[in-house]
Design an enzyme around this catalytic site. Structure first.
Site, PDB file in Angstrom:
ATOM      1  N   PHE A 293       8.885   0.505  12.925  1.00  0.00           N
ATOM      2  CA  PHE A 293       7.949   0.499  14.045  1.00  0.00           C
ATOM      3  C   PHE A 293       6.537   0.741  13.509  1.00  0.00           C
ATOM      4  O   PHE A 293       6.308   1.686  12.742  1.00  0.00           O
ATOM      5  CB  PHE A 293       8.344   1.574  15.055  1.00  0.00           C
TER       6      PHE A 293
ATOM      7  N   ASP B  97      13.857   8.056  12.584  1.00  0.00           N
ATOM      8  CA  ASP B  97      13.276   7.940  13.920  1.00  0.00           C
ATOM      9  C   ASP B  97      14.385   7.455  14.849  1.00  0.00           C
ATOM     10  O   ASP B  97      14.911   6.352  14.696  1.00  0.00           O
ATOM     11  CB  ASP B  97      12.102   6.959  13.903  1.00  0.00           C
TER      12      ASP B  97
ATOM     13  N   TYR C 232      10.947   9.230  26.251  1.00  0.00           N
ATOM     14  CA  TYR C 232      10.735   8.427  27.467  1.00  0.00           C
ATOM     15  C   TYR C 232      11.568   7.158  27.545  1.00  0.00           C
ATOM     16  O   TYR C 232      11.396   6.378  28.466  1.00  0.00           O
ATOM     17  CB  TYR C 232       9.247   8.107  27.674  1.00  0.00           C
ATOM     18  N   LYS C 233      12.446   6.950  26.554  1.00  0.00           N
ATOM     19  CA  LYS C 233      13.278   5.741  26.585  1.00  0.00           C
ATOM     20  C   LYS C 233      14.613   6.078  27.248  1.00  0.00           C
ATOM     21  O   LYS C 233      14.664   6.349  28.451  1.00  0.00           O
ATOM     22  CB  LYS C 233      13.431   5.197  25.169  1.00  0.00           C
TER      23      LYS C 233
ATOM     24  N   ARG D  57      12.966  -8.533  24.925  1.00  0.00           N
ATOM     25  CA  ARG D  57      13.958  -7.472  24.746  1.00  0.00           C
ATOM     26  C   ARG D  57      14.566  -7.149  26.105  1.00  0.00           C
ATOM     27  O   ARG D  57      13.842  -6.873  27.060  1.00  0.00           O
ATOM     28  CB  ARG D  57      13.309  -6.209  24.178  1.00  0.00           C
TER      29      ARG D  57
END
Lengths: 409, 409
Positions: A126, A197, A222-223, A371
């Site tokens: 990322f 991560d 927050y995912k 996605r």
């Protein structure tokens, strides 16, 4: 075999042992969110928790709430809750600030603990993770170097200068999972630490940090943890590494006795030493609600539903959309697949807008990736069916326009 | 002159041009909070804002809220709002993470911009600020040294190795204000930058960062800005310094184009370069409400009421409590005094508990300090009267017990 139509997927929902979780979220009835890997949905309990915090605890007790209502302990108590989701025993996980700040702390700490100077990472990691590592090499450890290699070449790149291997467990584009245990073992054999991560893994697939010999990890709230927009992230440092672990942002709440206001910094003996300042409490209690809800679900069932949902996405896509030039870079092998499915198509951006116009939210990643992330706790099997059905209509129109020059939809 | 009794203070409240602000806060009717310098009170609008964010924007728009509802811009828009409170033109203030993380970034950036290696600071500075500076010297700039001197000796300690002077504008114990403009000028003349911590100033006294030639500043959101527990803090970098200013925690949201996912970090040209990761949005919108409310009040009136409240606190204390061995280390000169009053007494901790038992919340700072902070937006003149009246009763009992050996109250 039953016909592959919408009613087939309705039947899967009927039989879904996790179906009751959907009602625990506040969701608009007319939309399908397949982007919970970007931002999860609000648990209904989040609302009550915030009402209690703002309209009661903060209002009535003001500053004394930090002790009376355990606000000061919350980074550790929520951390331990997250620990249960990621296979970490208590006292090793703590909630901090943003994922990138947390990563900065742990990566600096890892370099400080070693005389080696290479940070080895996946060139497809990322971008923020790569930026943070580069920033450390530019600002903090000018003698360090960040070596980016493609994921398949990582293990061969382990040499005697690698201090730490920094990796995302699930790829943010393709959802491909890296073998955590194997990489930990190989890195340890080569004298390196590994910093994971977990942003695209925690809450959607089982993790076993302790059992897999993990050293360090960060992740986002927050995912799949449904902690709310910009929810603070968390840090994991294995208890065997914690005593000597030093991170550079030595603020008062990382002190062993913050309210003694001692002249010199003295790190908390435990995981508190990873923290710095006051936690953003409104966001932190929202994270707690998301994490608590995720903790109620059986991790095996979550993983089974997740792989079923992504499996159907891939099967329907391959079967019905393949002729319309859609490629699927996500691994077909469920063991190597995280919580979402990536589709590649030249008109991806237009398709994302078209899906949105039909009430189906997916994520577009430039230049040509979509996605689709079915969150096992709030998505249904019919969501997958509906998304593919709309995509098929959009693509047929795209295909016609490409083939016959009609304006694209 | 009118008799100095409770009705005199009621009359002051009647005449208070800011009295209408009190009704904008959610306060329990039976308590007096004189600790808004630790944690301010909840504005009523905070609740509505959170309801819209959680029950509507997050729920209905999920991830697209970052664009549709301006969440991504909020660190800058709230920053500009704070800028208006602290005398900073637009584009120089941004909301970040905790105050200590923000301080870390700016202090690292200041050292990076200079070949000088000394950080000069007040030995009585807030401990977290000292810890952060020491952490930077230990972890980031091993050739730097942090020199702590008593505030009165600061200007004499400016030598040609001082890169940056790091100071709190108002002392967290005594509320003594340092002369910002003079220190900026003297430091600049000596070739140094100044980094101010405005935590105990912003929202309670007028600041003029631009006009006073300030370089760098940080501040906290949860005191007089009433942003809520652990509200994120903010950073100021003067526009003349911003273009070349580099901070070390280079996460994606500090990138010039975060969603292009470029391979290399490229800092935002503006104040965005100071940011790192996703802002904790629930806490950030609460901060926005507090800041917006503070922005409605005339700064001159706020300062006038604040100095009147603290002036009465000092006058009543000196007149009525002085014989009971209470000292007032806070400056009597209103021009040198921030928003709170410190009282020194050997039984301070017991007195704080006694006040709390009478519904009056103040702050105790070990070993023998009480801090009483009347917030001009929600406190009343009678609050000051009532606090001193209760203190007098408690102290009389303390005094008796000390003098005659009766168990203390």
């Amino acid at each position: 075999m039953a016909a592959l139509d919408r009613s087939f997927f309705e039947a899967l929902d009927q039989a879904d042992p996790l179906s009751s979780f959907r009602a625990r979220f506040d969701l608009p009835g007319d939309r399908v969110f397949l982007n919970g890997n970007s931002l999860g949905a609000p648990p209904k309990s989040t609302w009550n928790r915030l009402a209690r915090l703002v309209g009661q605890d903060w209002r009535d007790d003001m500053n004394s709430g930090w002790w009376k209502h355990g606000w000061l302990d919350l980074p550790r108590t929520v951390g331990d809750r997250i620990g249960r989701l990621v296979g970490a025993g208590p006292g090793q996980v703590v909630v901090g600030e943003s994922t990138s700040v947390n990563l900065f702390k742990l990566l600096c700490g890892a370099l400080r603990s070693s005389t080696r100077r290479t940070v080895l990472t996946d060139s497809g990691n990322f971008p923020s993770d790569l930026y943070i590592a580069d920033g450390i090499a530019a600002h903090v450890h000018p003698d360090a170097r960040v070596r980016r290699v493609p994921a398949p070449d990582l293990l061969d790149a382990l040499d005697d200068d690698v201090a730490v291997v920094m990796l995302s467990h699930a790829d943010y584009r393709t959802a491909e999972i890296l073998p955590m245990k194997e990489i930990n073992e190989r890195a340890h054999a080569a004298g390196a630490l590994v910093l994971w991560d977990l942003s695209h893994s925690a809450g959607v697939l089982p993790l076993a940090l302790d059992a897999d010999g993990a050293d360090l990890a960060v992740g986002c709230g927050y995912k799949y943890l449904n902690g709310g927009p910009g929810a603070p992230g968390y840090m994991y440092v294995a208890s065997r590494l914690l005593p000597g672990f030093e991170q550079p942002i030595t603020g008062w709440l990382g002190h062993a006795d913050p309210f003694a206001f001692e002249a010199e910094y003295r790190p908390d003996p435990g995981v508190g030493r990873l923290t710095t300042g006051c936690p953003p409490l409104l966001s932190l209690v929202a994270l707690d609600e998301g994490v608590a809800l995720a903790g109620e679900a059986d991790p095996g069932m979550v993983r089974a539903k997740s792989t079923a949902l992504t499996g159907w996405l891939i099967e329907l896509t391959t079967g019905r959309l393949g002729p319309l030039s859609v490629e699927v870079p996500t691994p077909a092998d469920p063991a190597r697949r995280g919580g979402h499915v990536a589709l590649r198509h030249p008109a991806a951006e237009r398709l994302a807008r078209g899906l949105a116009a039909h009430g189906i939210a997916v994520e577009f990643r430039s230049p040509e990736l979509l996605r689709l992330a079915p969150s096992p706790l709030f998505n249904r099997y019919v969501d997958v069916w509906d998304a593919v059905a709309v995509l098929e209509r959009l693509l047929t129109s795209e295909h016609r326009s490409l083939t016959y020059g009609v304006a694209g939809g």
